[in-house]
Structures are given as structure tokens and as C-alpha cells.
Motif scaffolding. Structure first.
Motif, mmCIF file in Angstrom:
data_model
loop_
_atom_site.group_PDB
_atom_site.id
_atom_site.type_symbol
_atom_site.label_atom_id
_atom_site.label_comp_id
_atom_site.label_asym_id
_atom_site.label_seq_id
_atom_site.Cartn_x
_atom_site.Cartn_y
_atom_site.Cartn_z
ATOM 1 N N MET A 1 -19.634 32.407 35.953
ATOM 2 C CA MET A 1 -19.819 32.946 34.597
ATOM 3 C C MET A 1 -18.600 33.778 34.194
ATOM 4 S SD MET A 1 -22.687 35.664 33.179
ATOM 5 C CE MET A 1 -24.069 34.560 33.410
ATOM 6 N N ALA A 2 -18.043 33.498 33.027
ATOM 7 C CA ALA A 2 -16.910 34.280 32.523
ATOM 8 C C ALA A 2 -17.359 35.698 32.223
ATOM 9 C CB ALA A 2 -16.342 33.618 31.268
ATOM 10 N N ASP A 3 -16.435 36.654 32.379
ATOM 11 C CA ASP A 3 -16.842 38.054 32.239
ATOM 12 C C ASP A 3 -17.075 38.469 30.791
ATOM 13 O OD1 ASP A 3 -14.295 38.209 31.270
ATOM 14 O OD2 ASP A 3 -13.512 39.490 32.871
ATOM 15 N N PHE A 4 -16.815 37.558 29.818
ATOM 16 C CA PHE A 4 -17.118 37.893 28.424
ATOM 17 C C PHE A 4 -18.412 37.231 27.956
ATOM 18 C CE2 PHE A 4 -13.609 34.766 28.582
ATOM 19 C CZ PHE A 4 -14.292 33.635 28.184
ATOM 20 N N VAL A 78 -24.883 25.132 19.947
ATOM 21 C CA VAL A 78 -25.042 24.433 21.221
ATOM 22 C C VAL A 78 -24.633 25.341 22.379
ATOM 23 C CG1 VAL A 78 -24.318 22.431 22.590
ATOM 24 C CG2 VAL A 78 -24.663 22.190 20.125
ATOM 25 N N ILE A 79 -23.494 26.028 22.231
ATOM 26 C CA ILE A 79 -23.028 26.944 23.272
ATOM 27 C C ILE A 79 -24.046 28.053 23.504
ATOM 28 C CG2 ILE A 79 -21.294 28.714 23.797
ATOM 29 C CD1 ILE A 79 -19.219 26.903 22.453
ATOM 30 N N GLY A 80 -24.564 28.625 22.412
ATOM 31 C CA GLY A 80 -25.544 29.699 22.530
ATOM 32 C C GLY A 80 -26.794 29.254 23.272
ATOM 33 N N GLN A 81 -27.244 28.038 22.995
ATOM 34 C CA GLN A 81 -28.434 27.542 23.687
ATOM 35 C C GLN A 81 -28.138 27.256 25.155
ATOM 36 O OE1 GLN A 81 -31.566 25.504 22.289
ATOM 37 N NE2 GLN A 81 -31.356 26.008 20.123
ATOM 38 N N TYR A 82 -26.936 26.791 25.476
ATOM 39 C CA TYR A 82 -26.561 26.606 26.876
ATOM 40 C C TYR A 82 -26.563 27.938 27.627
ATOM 41 C CZ TYR A 82 -25.014 21.745 26.197
ATOM 42 O OH TYR A 82 -24.949 20.404 25.942
ATOM 43 N N ALA A 90 -22.767 22.205 31.475
ATOM 44 C CA ALA A 90 -22.659 21.662 30.123
ATOM 45 C C ALA A 90 -21.803 22.567 29.241
ATOM 46 C CB ALA A 90 -24.047 21.492 29.508
ATOM 47 N N LEU A 91 -21.880 23.866 29.468
ATOM 48 C CA LEU A 91 -21.068 24.827 28.717
ATOM 49 C C LEU A 91 -19.578 24.542 28.920
ATOM 50 C CD1 LEU A 91 -20.961 27.443 27.010
ATOM 51 C CD2 LEU A 91 -21.043 28.727 29.148
ATOM 52 N N LYS A 92 -19.196 24.253 30.147
ATOM 53 C CA LYS A 92 -17.800 23.943 30.452
ATOM 54 C C LYS A 92 -17.346 22.672 29.726
ATOM 55 C CE LYS A 92 -14.751 22.973 34.380
ATOM 56 N NZ LYS A 92 -14.666 22.889 35.864
ATOM 57 N N LYS A 93 -18.203 21.657 29.701
ATOM 58 C CA LYS A 93 -17.847 20.392 29.073
ATOM 59 C C LYS A 93 -17.747 20.508 27.551
ATOM 60 C CE LYS A 93 -19.845 17.396 32.642
ATOM 61 N NZ LYS A 93 -20.882 16.369 32.923
ATOM 62 N N VAL A 94 -18.660 21.261 26.942
ATOM 63 C CA VAL A 94 -18.656 21.346 25.481
ATOM 64 C C VAL A 94 -17.439 22.121 24.970
ATOM 65 C CG1 VAL A 94 -20.016 23.476 25.169
ATOM 66 C CG2 VAL A 94 -20.161 21.646 23.467
ATOM 67 N N THR A 95 -16.993 23.134 25.715
ATOM 68 C CA THR A 95 -15.798 23.879 25.291
ATOM 69 C C THR A 95 -14.550 23.002 25.375
ATOM 70 O OG1 THR A 95 -15.636 24.818 27.539
ATOM 71 C CG2 THR A 95 -16.706 26.159 25.866
ATOM 72 N N ALA A 96 -14.438 22.202 26.433
ATOM 73 C CA ALA A 96 -13.294 21.290 26.549
ATOM 74 C C ALA A 96 -13.305 20.263 25.425
ATOM 75 C CB ALA A 96 -13.333 20.586 27.905
ATOM 76 N N THR A 97 -14.478 19.789 25.091
ATOM 77 C CA THR A 97 -14.597 18.756 24.054
ATOM 78 C C THR A 97 -14.225 19.280 22.678
ATOM 79 O OG1 THR A 97 -16.355 17.659 25.309
ATOM 80 C CG2 THR A 97 -16.177 17.117 22.967
ATOM 81 N N ILE A 98 -14.722 20.450 22.309
ATOM 82 C CA ILE A 98 -14.437 20.974 20.968
ATOM 83 C C ILE A 98 -12.964 21.346 20.822
ATOM 84 C CG2 ILE A 98 -15.093 23.362 21.551
ATOM 85 C CD1 ILE A 98 -15.520 21.540 18.154
ATOM 86 N N ILE A 231 -12.429 14.739 26.093
ATOM 87 C CA ILE A 231 -13.635 14.648 25.266
ATOM 88 C C ILE A 231 -14.754 13.985 26.072
ATOM 89 C CG2 ILE A 231 -14.680 13.549 23.246
ATOM 90 C CD1 ILE A 231 -12.081 13.903 21.770
ATOM 91 N N TYR A 232 -15.833 14.731 26.276
ATOM 92 C CA TYR A 232 -17.016 14.202 26.957
ATOM 93 C C TYR A 232 -17.946 13.611 25.897
ATOM 94 C CZ TYR A 232 -15.427 16.871 31.011
ATOM 95 O OH TYR A 232 -14.693 17.377 32.062
ATOM 96 N N LYS A 233 -18.313 12.342 26.069
ATOM 97 C CA LYS A 233 -19.067 11.642 25.032
ATOM 98 C C LYS A 233 -20.407 12.292 24.724
ATOM 99 C CE LYS A 233 -16.997 7.076 25.801
ATOM 100 N NZ LYS A 233 -17.247 5.653 26.169
ATOM 101 N N ASP A 234 -21.126 12.762 25.772
ATOM 102 C CA ASP A 234 -22.438 13.362 25.517
ATOM 103 C C ASP A 234 -22.310 14.659 24.737
ATOM 104 O OD1 ASP A 234 -21.171 14.533 27.697
ATOM 105 O OD2 ASP A 234 -23.050 15.119 28.671
ATOM 106 N N GLN A 235 -21.247 15.447 25.027
ATOM 107 C CA GLN A 235 -21.038 16.703 24.309
ATOM 108 C C GLN A 235 -20.501 16.451 22.902
ATOM 109 O OE1 GLN A 235 -22.229 19.474 25.550
ATOM 110 N NE2 GLN A 235 -22.826 18.267 27.353
#
Length: 463
Positions: A1-4, A78-82, A90-98, A231-235
Motif C-alpha cells: 500500500m502506498a503511503d498516501f 473505480v479507484i475509490g471502490q478498489y 486491480a488498483l495497480k492495473k487501473v492506474t497504469a491503464t489510465i 493498457i489492461y483490457k479489463d481495466q
């Protein structure tokens, strides 16, 4: 978990909302200050034509920026719900994708917009006197679009993870830089609208760079190496599903401003355009705090929906609405009592002041509705109901505001007074739809969960 990263589904709702909202409020207030100062410097040192140029040239950039903000808003949900559900993979994948998606979009959109820059200015009936300034402002901001996109993406990611303080620090530094550069480029070097554009782009670039450096140094899931851009297709599917509705919503709303700008140019020319542009900068002080509260409500609601805490989501919404009412109604009173003094801050030209007073008299009634519209939409977006807000926005912006403005402003010959009536007229329509959706109870469904987004550590369904 990131410290922020901060989980907003735990602890005091009031405390979490206030502590999250204050930096967002501060960020938007500071952004309002530097756009305010920018228009002030342009008006005082470059005149009405340059003010009109900043207003008109900035319309295209505004639309593109609002598109990206909308896409990022959906991503924040989406990030907030993760975060709320504890799904860090999934949080890691969605940030890379956006991040990768916005990098591609910034290059493509900038190239296309540069090709059609002149056609855009012709479409919105740019006055001859301000054409050069409008084009200068538009071209410079388009070239710097990657920085504008980048900062908004990183700020949305941080806020979705529960951190609103760091974006505040970054925008504070950038705003100070922008104000300094405004005086250097416009007052010192006489660069008029081009100087305003350069200061805006350079300050956004600084914000983005500070954001990237901070993320790299504080265990952010994306390391900004070339191999990490992916880009992750599901994200991507989730980003488009929940990000495209607010993206289209913001685009349609912004596009309606293009029509309004064209009408303003038709009824009043340079003086009317300068006045409406000045009022737009001042309105930032009223709109942005409410937008900040709406953003805070949507992030808190997203995390609480993800954690299965519907009661906390609802409480966050009503607390945010109460705070927004205080801000918005105070601003409405200020606009009604001191319209001439407000416009005269930017320009001493009597024709500009008179046009501004006329427009404020009708437009300002929108402030009576926005606390309810913004915060209730924040609640709906937290549960993933972005399609509802999209439909709402299209109906109000395209089918209500523009026709009302045209009917009273041009057809009835009321000029700026009639054009200003379009905003509160659209707000009445929005409120009717929001109340109907609220009564239906459909907003209680967690659309993100139903889409299969919360794949790990899912709590019990919201009650």
C-alpha cells in the motif's frame, strides 16, 4: 500500500469529509485565484481585445480539459471502490491503464486540434479585433495539452486513493509560478493573450512534474518506466464504462458554452465577450468550491459503496450539500449586490462593465441550484451511476440551456440578460430529474460491483 493511500470508509464521516474536502477546496480556490489574476493582468495591461482572445481561445482548451477531467472522474470512482474493497492488484492495473491511455489521447487530440484551429475560431464567430489573440492563446495551450492532461490524471488518481493534500501542494506551487509569469509575460513583455497561455502551460507542466517526482519517491504502483506503460483490457473496459459518461457529459456541457460564446459574440461583440470572460473567471470562486465538495462526496461515496457502507455514503452527501449551500448562497448574494464592482476589477471600460452587470443579473440565479445538483450527482457517481448524470447533462445543456439562451437573448432581443437566463433555466430541469432518480431508489445499486470490478476482498453488499 502506498503511503498516501487513505481508506475513507472508516472513522468519522464528518472528519473524513472535511479533511478530504479542505485541500480540494484549497486547490480549486488557488486555481481560481491564478485564473482571476491572469484575466486581471490581461485586462489591465492588454485591453478588451486580449481579454476576448483569452476567453474565446480558451474555450477549445476548456472543452478538451473537461473531457479528460470527466474521464478521470470515472477512473477515480473505480479507484475509490478498489481502495474500499482492498483490491490492490486491480488498483495497480487501473492506474497504469489510465496513465497510458491519457498519454496516447493527449498526442492525438493535440495534433487534430492544431490542424482545425482556424476552423474552430471561425465556427464560434470570433470577432476580427480579437482573432489574433484568440489564435495565439489556442495554439499555445494546445501544444501544452499533454501537461494539462497529465496533471489532471495524477491528481484524480491521488484523490481516488484518498489523498487530496498532495494535489493541493502541487497546484499551490504551480499557481504562484503562473501569477509571476503572467506579470512577466503580459505586463513586462507585452505578450497579451499569448503570455497568458504560456504562463498557464508552464505552470501545468510544473504541477505534473512535481506530481510524478512525488509518486516515484513514495511507493506509487506505477514507476513511469517505459515498460510500465501498458493498457489492461479489463481495466480499460471499466475506465470507459464509468469514465466515458462523465467525459461526454463534461464535453457536452462545455460545448454548450461554445454556443453561448457564439451568441455573446453576436449580440455584443468584443465588449460582451470580454465581460462574460471576466465574469467566468470570477465565477470560479463560486463554482469551484461546490465542485470540490462534489468531488469529495463522490470519492467518499465510492469508497463507502466499495466497503458496503451505504449509510456513510448518504451521510457524506448531505453533509457536503449543507457546506455547499453556505458557499453558493453567499456567492449569489455577492453577485446580486455588487455586480458593477466585480466587473470593474478586470476592466475600467464602461461598455464592458455595463455588459457584465446585465449578464450577472440573470446568470447568477444558477447558484441557488448548484449545491443540490453537484453533491447529489456526487452520491450517484460514487455508486457508478455515471450514465444517469450523462443523460441529465445532455438534456439540460443541449436541449434546455442553449435554446433558452437563444430564445430570450436573440429571438426576443433581450441580449446578455436573456442569454444569462439559460443557466438557471437548465438547472431547474436538472433538479426535477435528480429528485425523480432519488425518489426511485435506483441510485442505491452499486453499478461498479455489478460490473464485476471488485474481484478481491469484497465486503457484503451495501445496505
Amino acid at each position: 500500500m502506498a503511503d498516501f493511500e487513505k481508506n475513507l470508509s472508516e472513522g468519522s464521516v464528518v472528519k473524513n469529509l472535511i479533511l478530504f474536502a479542505l485541500p480540494v477546496l484549497g486547490s480549486n480556490f488557488i486555481q481560481s485565484i491564478y485564473t482571476f489574476v491572469g484575466m486581471f493582468v490581461v485586462g489591465r495591461f492588454a485591453g478588451a481585445a486580449a481579454m476576448s482572445g483569452v476567453t474565446i481561445g480558451g474555450q477549445t482548451t476548456f472543452i478538451l480539459t473537461q473531457m479528460i477531467i470527466g474521464l478521470c472522474m470515472g477512473t477515480s470512482i473505480v479507484i475509490g471502490q478498489y481502495v474500499g474493497s482492498g483490491n490492490h492488484e486491480a488498483l495497480k492495473k487501473v492506474t497504469a491503464t489510465i496513465i497510458t491511455l491519457l498519454l496516447i489521447l493527449s498526442v492525438v487530440i493535440t495534433a487534430v486540434s492544431l490542424v482545425f484551429a482556424d476552423q474552430i475560431l471561425d465556427l464560434i464567430r470570433t470577432p476580427v479585433e480579437s482573432y489574433k489573440d484568440s489564435r495565439d492563446y489556442l495554439i499555445v495551450t494546445l501544444v501544452g495539452m499533454i501537461f494539462i492532461f497529465g496533471y489532471n490524471a495524477f491528481a484524480a488518481i491521488l484523490r481516488g486513493m484518498g489523498d487530496s493534500r498532495r494535489p493541493f501542494y502541487f497546484v499551490l506551487i504551480a499557481s504562484i509560478l503562473s501569477i509571476i509569469l503572467d506579470f512577466v509575460f503580459i505586463a513586462g513583455m507585452g505578450m497579451a493573450a499569448m503570455g497568458a497561455a504560456l504562463s498557464a502551460v508552464i505552470s501545468q507542466a510544473a504541477s505534473m512534474i512535481f506530481c510524478i517526482v512525488y509518486m516515484i519517491r513514495h511507493d506509487f504502483s506505477f514507476d513511469f518506466k517505459l515498460s510500465s506503460f501498458r493498457i489492461y483490457k479489463d481495466q480499460l473496459r471499466l475506465i470507459l464504462r464509468f469514465g466515458m459518461p462523465p467525459c461526454i457529459q463534461n464535453s457536452v456541457t462545455s460545448l454548450s458554452f461554445i454556443f453561448i460564446t457564439a451568441m455573446v459574440n453576436m449580440v455584443g461583440g468584443v465588449n460582451a465577450s470580454a465581460a462574460v470572460g471576466a465574469i467566468g473567471r470570477f465565477n470560479g470562486f463560486g463554482f469551484m468550491p461546490v465542485q470540490a465538495l462534489s468531488m469529495s462526496v463522490s470519492v467518499m461515496c465510492a469508497q463507502n459503496f466499495g466497503a458496503g457502507r451505504l449509510d456513510r455514503a448518504v451521510k457524506s452527501c448531505w453533509i457536503g450539500t449543507s457546506m455547499a449551500i453556505v458557499v453558493s448562497y453567499s456567492f449569489f448574494a455577492l453577485l446580486q449586490v455588487f455586480p458593477g464592482q466585480i466587473v470593474s476589477i478586470f476592466s475600467s471600460e464602461p461598455a464592458v462593465i455595463e455588459a457584465g452587470i446585465t449578464y450577472i443579473r440573470s446568470f447568477s440565479f444558477e447558484y441557488l441550484f448548484i449545491p443540490f445538483m453537484f453533491c447529489l450527482n456526487g452520491l450517484f457517481m460514487g455508486g457508478g451511476h455515471t450514465t444517469f448524470t450523462l443523460i441529465n447533462s445532455i438534456l439540460s445543456s443541449v436541449l434546455i440551456r442553449v435554446p433558452v439562451s437563444y430564445f430570450f437573448g436573440l429571438y426576443m432581443g433581450w441580449g446578455l440578460l436573456g442569454i444569462g437566463m439559460g443557466a438557471p433555466g437548465a438547472s431547474v430541469f436538472i433538479m426535477v430529474m435528480i429528485i425523480g432518480f432519488l425518489i426511485s431508489g435506483r441510485w442505491k445499486q452499486n453499478v461498479v460491483r455489478n460490473a464485476g470490478a471488485l474481484m478481491e476482498s469484497e465486503p457484503a453488499p451495501a445496505k
